[in-house]
Design a protein around this motif. Structure first.
Motif, PDB file in Angstrom:
ATOM      1  N   GLY A  96       0.872  -1.084   0.048  1.00  0.00           N
ATOM      2  CA  GLY A  96      -0.136   0.174   0.104  1.00  0.00           C
ATOM      3  C   GLY A  96       0.828   1.305  -0.110  1.00  0.00           C
ATOM      4  N   VAL A  97       0.390   2.252  -0.793  1.00  0.00           N
ATOM      5  CA  VAL A  97       1.283   3.742  -0.903  1.00  0.00           C
ATOM      6  C   VAL A  97       0.215   4.710  -0.499  1.00  0.00           C
ATOM      7  CG1 VAL A  97       2.394   5.022  -2.328  1.00  0.00           C
ATOM      8  CG2 VAL A  97       2.677   2.571  -2.436  1.00  0.00           C
ATOM      9  N   MET A  98       0.462   5.610   0.125  1.00  0.00           N
ATOM     10  CA  MET A  98      -0.219   6.821   0.631  1.00  0.00           C
ATOM     11  C   MET A  98       0.814   7.919   0.372  1.00  0.00           C
ATOM     12  SD  MET A  98      -2.929   8.171   1.717  1.00  0.00           S
ATOM     13  CE  MET A  98      -3.433  10.133   2.323  1.00  0.00           C
ATOM     14  N   ILE A  99       0.153   8.584  -0.503  1.00  0.00           N
ATOM     15  CA  ILE A  99       0.882  10.177  -1.191  1.00  0.00           C
ATOM     16  C   ILE A  99       0.497  11.240  -0.105  1.00  0.00           C
ATOM     17  CG2 ILE A  99       1.259  11.576  -2.947  1.00  0.00           C
ATOM     18  CD1 ILE A  99       0.561   9.422  -4.702  1.00  0.00           C
ATOM     19  N   SER A 100       1.189  11.665   0.487  1.00  0.00           N
ATOM     20  CA  SER A 100       0.855  12.730   1.866  1.00  0.00           C
ATOM     21  C   SER A 100       2.180  13.215   2.554  1.00  0.00           C
ATOM     22  CB  SER A 100      -0.328  12.325   2.524  1.00  0.00           C
ATOM     23  OG  SER A 100      -0.648  13.120   3.839  1.00  0.00           O
ATOM     24  N   ALA A 101       1.901  14.368   2.898  1.00  0.00           N
ATOM     25  CA  ALA A 101       2.891  15.159   3.979  1.00  0.00           C
ATOM     26  C   ALA A 101       2.455  15.401   5.254  1.00  0.00           C
ATOM     27  CB  ALA A 101       3.770  16.166   3.386  1.00  0.00           C
ATOM     28  N   SER A 102       1.041  14.633   5.417  1.00  0.00           N
ATOM     29  CA  SER A 102       0.443  14.832   6.513  1.00  0.00           C
ATOM     30  C   SER A 102      -0.193  16.130   7.091  1.00  0.00           C
ATOM     31  CB  SER A 102       1.391  14.111   7.862  1.00  0.00           C
ATOM     32  OG  SER A 102       0.594  13.988   8.913  1.00  0.00           O
ATOM     33  N   HIS A 103       0.409  16.695   8.112  1.00  0.00           N
ATOM     34  CA  HIS A 103      -0.177  18.142   8.589  1.00  0.00           C
ATOM     35  C   HIS A 103       0.887  19.124   7.972  1.00  0.00           C
ATOM     36  CE1 HIS A 103       3.131  16.707  11.350  1.00  0.00           C
ATOM     37  NE2 HIS A 103       3.520  17.938  11.402  1.00  0.00           N
ATOM     38  N   ASN A 104       1.854  18.743   7.270  1.00  0.00           N
ATOM     39  CA  ASN A 104       2.456  19.904   6.717  1.00  0.00           C
ATOM     40  C   ASN A 104       1.889  20.710   5.568  1.00  0.00           C
ATOM     41  OD1 ASN A 104       4.647  18.513   7.764  1.00  0.00           O
ATOM     42  ND2 ASN A 104       5.821  18.433   6.168  1.00  0.00           N
ATOM     43  N   PRO A 105       2.453  21.856   5.229  1.00  0.00           N
ATOM     44  CA  PRO A 105       1.940  22.891   4.069  1.00  0.00           C
ATOM     45  C   PRO A 105       1.876  22.300   2.859  1.00  0.00           C
ATOM     46  CG  PRO A 105       3.723  24.109   5.360  1.00  0.00           C
ATOM     47  CD  PRO A 105       3.527  22.449   5.737  1.00  0.00           C
ATOM     48  N   PHE A 106       1.075  22.746   1.949  1.00  0.00           N
ATOM     49  CA  PHE A 106       0.600  21.924   0.713  1.00  0.00           C
ATOM     50  C   PHE A 106       1.769  21.691  -0.211  1.00  0.00           C
ATOM     51  CE2 PHE A 106       1.108  25.900  -1.582  1.00  0.00           C
ATOM     52  CZ  PHE A 106       1.181  25.710  -3.048  1.00  0.00           C
ATOM     53  N   ALA A 107       2.831  22.616  -0.168  1.00  0.00           N
ATOM     54  CA  ALA A 107       4.143  22.619  -1.040  1.00  0.00           C
ATOM     55  C   ALA A 107       4.700  21.368  -0.711  1.00  0.00           C
ATOM     56  CB  ALA A 107       5.088  23.698  -1.161  1.00  0.00           C
ATOM     57  N   ASP A 108       4.728  20.711   0.471  1.00  0.00           N
ATOM     58  CA  ASP A 108       5.426  19.403   0.816  1.00  0.00           C
ATOM     59  C   ASP A 108       4.638  18.389   0.528  1.00  0.00           C
ATOM     60  OD1 ASP A 108       7.443  20.908   2.030  1.00  0.00           O
ATOM     61  OD2 ASP A 108       6.640  20.716   4.186  1.00  0.00           O
ATOM     62  N   ASN A 109       5.162  16.981   0.185  1.00  0.00           N
ATOM     63  CA  ASN A 109       4.498  15.799  -0.143  1.00  0.00           C
ATOM     64  C   ASN A 109       5.417  14.619   0.390  1.00  0.00           C
ATOM     65  OD1 ASN A 109       2.509  14.179  -0.691  1.00  0.00           O
ATOM     66  ND2 ASN A 109       1.893  15.497  -2.644  1.00  0.00           N
ATOM     67  N   GLY A 110       4.828  13.696   0.453  1.00  0.00           N
ATOM     68  CA  GLY A 110       5.573  12.411   0.977  1.00  0.00           C
ATOM     69  C   GLY A 110       4.891  11.049   0.318  1.00  0.00           C
ATOM     70  N   ILE A 111       5.661  10.132   0.384  1.00  0.00           N
ATOM     71  CA  ILE A 111       5.370   8.824   0.165  1.00  0.00           C
ATOM     72  C   ILE A 111       5.487   7.612   1.223  1.00  0.00           C
ATOM     73  CG2 ILE A 111       5.749   6.981  -1.276  1.00  0.00           C
ATOM     74  CD1 ILE A 111       7.106   8.843  -3.202  1.00  0.00           C
ATOM     75  N   LYS A 112       4.365   7.110   1.900  1.00  0.00           N
ATOM     76  CA  LYS A 112       4.372   6.396   2.745  1.00  0.00           C
ATOM     77  C   LYS A 112       4.150   4.804   2.185  1.00  0.00           C
ATOM     78  CE  LYS A 112       2.438   9.597   6.198  1.00  0.00           C
ATOM     79  NZ  LYS A 112       1.459   9.868   7.002  1.00  0.00           N
ATOM     80  N   LEU A 113       4.775   3.886   2.817  1.00  0.00           N
ATOM     81  CA  LEU A 113       4.488   2.598   2.284  1.00  0.00           C
ATOM     82  C   LEU A 113       4.176   1.580   3.382  1.00  0.00           C
ATOM     83  CD1 LEU A 113       7.816   2.028   0.200  1.00  0.00           C
ATOM     84  CD2 LEU A 113       5.816   2.928  -0.565  1.00  0.00           C
ATOM     85  N   PHE A 114       3.034   0.557   3.001  1.00  0.00           N
ATOM     86  CA  PHE A 114       2.546  -0.247   4.103  1.00  0.00           C
ATOM     87  C   PHE A 114       2.616  -1.705   3.499  1.00  0.00           C
ATOM     88  CE2 PHE A 114       0.138   3.650   4.875  1.00  0.00           C
ATOM     89  CZ  PHE A 114       0.129   3.785   6.180  1.00  0.00           C
ATOM     90  N   GLY A 115       2.993  -2.647   4.063  1.00  0.00           N
ATOM     91  CA  GLY A 115       3.344  -3.975   3.983  1.00  0.00           C
ATOM     92  C   GLY A 115       1.885  -4.694   3.663  1.00  0.00           C
ATOM     93  N   PRO A 116       1.847  -5.825   3.225  1.00  0.00           N
ATOM     94  CA  PRO A 116       0.451  -6.484   3.045  1.00  0.00           C
ATOM     95  C   PRO A 116      -0.472  -6.745   4.252  1.00  0.00           C
ATOM     96  CG  PRO A 116       2.389  -7.993   2.849  1.00  0.00           C
ATOM     97  CD  PRO A 116       2.964  -6.643   2.807  1.00  0.00           C
ATOM     98  N   ASP A 117       0.101  -6.619   5.404  1.00  0.00           N
ATOM     99  CA  ASP A 117      -0.325  -6.612   6.631  1.00  0.00           C
ATOM    100  C   ASP A 117      -1.135  -5.322   7.257  1.00  0.00           C
ATOM    101  OD1 ASP A 117       1.990  -5.512   7.059  1.00  0.00           O
ATOM    102  OD2 ASP A 117       2.645  -6.778   8.704  1.00  0.00           O
ATOM    103  N   GLY A 118      -0.671  -4.073   6.326  1.00  0.00           N
ATOM    104  CA  GLY A 118      -1.277  -2.833   6.806  1.00  0.00           C
ATOM    105  C   GLY A 118      -0.229  -2.199   7.706  1.00  0.00           C
TER     106      GLY A 118
END
Length: 450
Positions: A96-118
């Protein structure tokens, strides 16, 4: 071995500046796709995102990377981080992949990875993926033959699946009928699902922060800017307000008077409710070194324990899994409820808080004020990159003196930021003046050595 790209919560940075570029996102897709293609089944990755303008660019680049190494892609559109973790597991995805920089301003972004177990990936897995990222241009990552290139598709019912899941965590014997709730979605990933879930449970919903335009995520709204929520709760006569952050894994609450309730009070409310009903595992909860000493004393008075970890929800979760706890989180509002999910979930945590308010039949200000926090002060001292002020003898001496002064009456926490050249100095104790004086002395020692 130090990680090169991954921080404490995925890869993050200013968009179009390395490492948060489309080229890097494609390499991440190629590398993570290669790492997770194990076994002889057709492999699948699920990708969600928040509402940042750059999400389209990074999503397209990730899709190109994953499909180029033969992995099929399912895209959900804007979805909370915990929803991506849940859907990865329920849809039997390999990643699983989430494209987000959480609570950061809009100009930031990020990539979070999750395994098959979540669950978020281990340090070891991230290191292996980093080596594949660096090897993507040198042939270490094999492209799929033409007839095995992956397919990509969007699913239309992801929101409904998550709403159903979130509602299932709310006690079946309770309803929110007649309860006016203000929900602030930070113009982020939960702008559709959070108001819908609350409405379906019977609440009278006043929604703010639900008009994303790609640039206004976390801008004056959400869990890091609760003033608008406080004002709206009071003005509308609501019973309670809940604020999520950009990717909806964080929760801050406002009571009917407009007072902000932080993660420590929320964890105390949930844990004591669980304990009263015999549902609390581990005999307490897990929090970080930043949680207020008042929380620890409150739990101890009820025979409950507090396990402290380093700052970061991944460390909280590691301790929860290792010790068998089902409640944990951070003062900032990351609350992990292991009975329901594999990561922090602001909406699910909010539903547990609303359940406690409904059970009590009392105002939120009474239900959620579990303890009086001790005076706590945090200051940051910036230093030149490459300097090591905490290694200076003068700083060590100042810290030792402060710890001796606070012994038995408070705590001192000194740590270097993991994302910027800053030393964070936090103290708390029964005497506010003493706390302020100690923080100032230690900060001055750090500045002099920086």
């Amino acid at each position: 071995m130090a990680r090169k790209y991954f921080g404490t919560d995925g890869i993050r940075g200013l968009t179009n500046i390395t490492p948060m570029t489309a080229a890097m996102a494609m390499k991440v897709g190629m590398a993570a796709g290669t790492y997770f293609q194990r076994g002889d089944h057709r492999h699948r990755v699920l990708i969600g995102k928040d509402t940042r303008l750059s999400g389209y660019m990074l999503e397209s680049a990730l899709v190109a990377g994953f499909t180029s190494v033969g992995m099929d892609v399912v895209m959900t559109g804007p979805m909370p981080t915990p929803a991506v973790a849940m859907l990865t597991q329920s849809m039997r995805a390999d990643l699983g992949v989430m494209i987000s920089a959480s609570h950061n301003p809009f100009a930031d972004n990020g990539i979070k990875l999750f395994g098959p177990d979540g669950y978020k990936l281990s340090d070891e897995a991230e290191l292996e993926i980093e080596s594949l990222i660096d090897g993507a241009e040198s042939g270490a990552v094999a492209l799929a033959p033409s007839h095995q290139i992956g397919r990509a598709r969007r699913i239309d019912d992801a929101q409904g699946r998550y709403i159903h899941f979130a509602k299932s965590t709310f006690p079946s014997d309770l309803r929110l009928d007649g309860l006016k709730v203000v929900v602030d979605c930070a113009n982020g990933a939960a702008y559709q699902v959070a108001p819908a879930a609350l409405w379906e449970l019977g609440a009278e919903v006043v929604a703010i922060g639900v008009t994303p335009n790609g640039r206004n995520i976390n801008d004056g709204v959400g869990s890091t800017a609760p003033q608008t929520l406080s004002e709206t709760v009071v003005a509308s006569g609501a019973a309670i307000g809940i604020a999520l952050d950009g990717d909806a894994d964080r929760l801050i609450v406002v009571d009917e008077t407009g007072a902000v309730v932080d993660g420590d009070q929320l964890m105390a409310t949930i844990a004591t409710g669980y304990a009263r009903r015999g549902e609390l595992a581990g005999g307490g909860l897990v929090a970080t070194i930043m949680s207020n000493l008042g929380l620890e004393r409150h739990l101890a008075a009820q025979g409950l324990g507090l396990v402290r970890t380093g700052v970061g929800d991944r460390y909280v979760l590691e301790a929860m899994r290792a010790r068998g706890y089902n409640v944990g989180g951070e003062q900032s509002g990351h609350i992990i409820l292991a009975d329901y999910g594999t990561t922090g979930d602001g909406l699910v945590a909010a539903l547990q808080i609303l359940a406690e308010v409904q059970r009590a039949g009392a105002p939120a200000s009474e239900v959620l004020h579990r303890f009086d926090p001790l005076p706590q002060l945090l200051k940051n001292v910036r230093f030149e990159r490459g300097a090591k002020p905490l290694d200076a003898a003068s700083v060590k001496a100042a810290i030792a003196e402060a710890e001796a002064e606070l012994e038995g009456r408070g705590r001192l926490v000194i740590r270097a930021s993991g994302t910027e050249p800053v030393i964070r100095v936090m103290a708390e104790g029964d005497d506010r003046a003493q706390v302020e004086a100690i923080v100032d002395r230690v900060c001055e020692a750090v500045r002099a050595a920086a």
